[in-house]
Scaffold this motif. Structure first.
Motif, mmCIF file in Angstrom:
data_model
loop_
_atom_site.group_PDB
_atom_site.id
_atom_site.type_symbol
_atom_site.label_atom_id
_atom_site.label_comp_id
_atom_site.label_asym_id
_atom_site.label_seq_id
_atom_site.Cartn_x
_atom_site.Cartn_y
_atom_site.Cartn_z
ATOM 1 N N LEU A 1 -13.503 54.447 -74.320
ATOM 2 C CA LEU A 1 -13.566 55.141 -75.525
ATOM 3 C C LEU A 1 -15.074 54.885 -76.046
ATOM 4 O O LEU A 1 -15.326 53.655 -76.078
ATOM 5 C CB LEU A 1 -12.674 54.674 -76.619
ATOM 6 C CG LEU A 1 -12.510 55.328 -77.951
ATOM 7 C CD1 LEU A 1 -12.090 56.737 -77.745
ATOM 8 C CD2 LEU A 1 -11.884 54.590 -78.854
ATOM 9 N N TYR A 2 -15.681 55.812 -76.384
ATOM 10 C CA TYR A 2 -17.095 55.956 -76.931
ATOM 11 C C TYR A 2 -16.555 56.051 -78.672
ATOM 12 O O TYR A 2 -15.832 57.106 -79.121
ATOM 13 C CB TYR A 2 -18.056 56.942 -76.428
ATOM 14 C CG TYR A 2 -19.290 57.034 -77.251
ATOM 15 C CD1 TYR A 2 -20.114 56.343 -76.792
ATOM 16 C CD2 TYR A 2 -19.290 57.608 -78.289
ATOM 17 C CE1 TYR A 2 -21.551 56.347 -77.586
ATOM 18 C CE2 TYR A 2 -20.555 57.680 -79.094
ATOM 19 C CZ TYR A 2 -21.818 57.093 -78.723
ATOM 20 O OH TYR A 2 -22.790 57.115 -79.349
ATOM 21 N N THR A 3 -17.236 55.346 -79.419
ATOM 22 C CA THR A 3 -17.137 55.704 -80.806
ATOM 23 C C THR A 3 -18.557 55.599 -81.562
ATOM 24 O O THR A 3 -19.562 54.834 -81.040
ATOM 25 C CB THR A 3 -16.281 54.571 -81.708
ATOM 26 O OG1 THR A 3 -17.202 53.410 -81.703
ATOM 27 C CG2 THR A 3 -15.092 54.525 -80.867
ATOM 28 N N SER A 4 -18.751 56.536 -82.565
ATOM 29 C CA SER A 4 -20.263 56.527 -83.138
ATOM 30 C C SER A 4 -20.318 55.484 -84.172
ATOM 31 O O SER A 4 -21.382 55.057 -84.589
ATOM 32 C CB SER A 4 -20.214 57.990 -83.993
ATOM 33 O OG SER A 4 -19.084 57.955 -84.902
ATOM 34 N N LEU A 5 -19.214 54.742 -84.447
ATOM 35 C CA LEU A 5 -19.341 53.495 -85.276
ATOM 36 C C LEU A 5 -20.106 52.443 -84.525
ATOM 37 O O LEU A 5 -20.973 51.776 -84.900
ATOM 38 C CB LEU A 5 -17.811 52.739 -85.443
ATOM 39 C CG LEU A 5 -17.070 53.630 -86.791
ATOM 40 C CD1 LEU A 5 -15.680 53.285 -86.796
ATOM 41 C CD2 LEU A 5 -17.771 53.023 -87.865
ATOM 42 N N SER A 6 -19.499 52.216 -83.039
ATOM 43 C CA SER A 6 -20.457 51.173 -82.377
ATOM 44 C C SER A 6 -21.596 51.654 -81.611
ATOM 45 O O SER A 6 -22.448 50.871 -81.157
ATOM 46 C CB SER A 6 -19.406 50.638 -81.431
ATOM 47 O OG SER A 6 -18.915 51.261 -80.550
ATOM 48 N N GLY A 7 -21.696 53.176 -81.233
ATOM 49 C CA GLY A 7 -22.684 53.509 -80.543
ATOM 50 C C GLY A 7 -22.612 53.155 -78.972
ATOM 51 O O GLY A 7 -23.546 53.273 -78.474
#
Length: 336
Positions: free
Chosen positions: A145-151
């Motif tokens: 999973l990629y999240t914009s929170l962690s980049g």
């Protein structure tokens, strides 16, 4: 992974017509392997169509995939030439694009890939889910999973055993991704599998026999999760739309409407302001030459309340053209 909760946001939406985006692959000739993918834009109010210009260039050997469109933001996977694919998140209204690193560094040698794009509920943050199998013979899926929170991409996790034979189409609602499984010989009925971005948890529930038919897919109608069951005989079909409620407790199924049509068993479609936009694809020979064919896309609007169907557009090409996906886009200024 950051512990910061996704931030709620209220961003105004411009009062403009919705567009249906047809992701089309063009095959010039069966004996000529070169091809070119492009995206066509079709206004769902007027039926007018035009090319949609991407923020990158493709060669004749290149291809592009719309992973998803949500909050006016596109998630794209494309290969300009060769074998290396790239991921981009892009808002056409603001012309801002974010380059995502490849998940391959976490999942080398993966196959049977399925991607999904989903926003956290009431947030400007999103995730890109990549389901994959490490080997052709693998039974279990893994998820990175990629999240914009962690980049960045998180460590891959092993999916539950019920996450298997995933249909590549999906819908996302309130921070949760919903997908259908493809029945096998041992399993006659499909299941609905869900994954929550917030809790990182999976859930599944069975599609009842009286609902399934030949499943047409999952849809979103006015913020409600729906499933279309499809029955067909030769060149005619009947599709019944069901609403799924109480998803996280004991799912209940309510029949909304049904309609009849002529054509294939599966016709790509999407809801737009409560109406169903369908795209029926056909390929017919030109003259007496069976190898020389033209492709026709019949785009229609079905109004459930009036039970009426109207034609939006006929799109014709002088060669073999295949439809890959249908998405509804409404312009916003969500950041990427």
């Amino acid at each position: 992974m950051s512990d910061t909760p996704p931030r709620e946001v209220s961003i105004p939406t411009p009062d403009i017509p919705d567009d249906v985006f047809l992701d089309i692959v063009r095959s010039l000739n069966e004996t000529f392997p070169m091809k070119l993918d492009w995206i066509m834009k079709l206004d769902t109010k007027t039926g007018e169509s035009s090319d949609f210009y991407l923020p990158f260039l493709l060669s004749h050997e290149g291809w592009v995939q719309i992973i998803g469109v949500e909050n006016g933001v596109f998630c794209l996977r494309y290969c300009p030439v060769g074998r290396k694919a790239f991921l981009r998140v892009w808002n056409p209204a603001t012309r801002v694009i974010r380059k995502l690193s490849s998940p391959a560094m976490h999942a080398r040698g993966f196959c049977s890939c399925v991607y999904a794009f989903c926003y956290y509920a009431k947030s400007i943050h999103y995730g890109v889910a990549h389901f994959f199998k490490e080997h052709e013979t693998s039974l279990a899926y893994k998820l990175v999973l990629y999240t914009s929170l962690s980049g960045g991409w998180e460590t891959p996790i092993l999916c539950p055993t019920f996450v298997r034979n995933l249909d590549p189409t999906y819908v996302s609602l309130n921070g949760t991704i919903y997908m259908l499984t493809i029945p096998t010989e041992e399993e006659e009925l499909p299941t609905v599998v869900s994954f929550s971005l917030k809790t990182r948890s999976f859930q599944q529930f069975q599609v009842p026999a009286e609902v399934a038919g030949h499943c047409h897919g999952l849809y979103l109608l006015d913020g409600r999760l729906c499933l279309a069951g499809n029955e067909y005989f030769e060149d005619a079909y009947t599709t019944t739309m069901w609403e799924i409620s109480n998803i996280h407790e004991q799912p209940t199924w309510t029949q909304l409407f049904y309609y009849h049509g002529d054509g294939n068993a599966y016709i790509p479609a999407a809801f737009d302001n409560g109406d169903l936009i369908q795209v029926m694809e056909s390929h017919d020979p030109i003259g007496n030459e069976q190898n020389n064919r033209y492709s026709l896309f019949h785009v229609t609007r079905y109004l459930p309340q009036d039970e009426t169907t109207s034609t939006l557009q006929y799109i014709e090409y002088d060669n073999i053209v295949a439809l890959k996906s249908v998405n509804v886009y409404h312009e916003t200024i969500f950041p990427v």
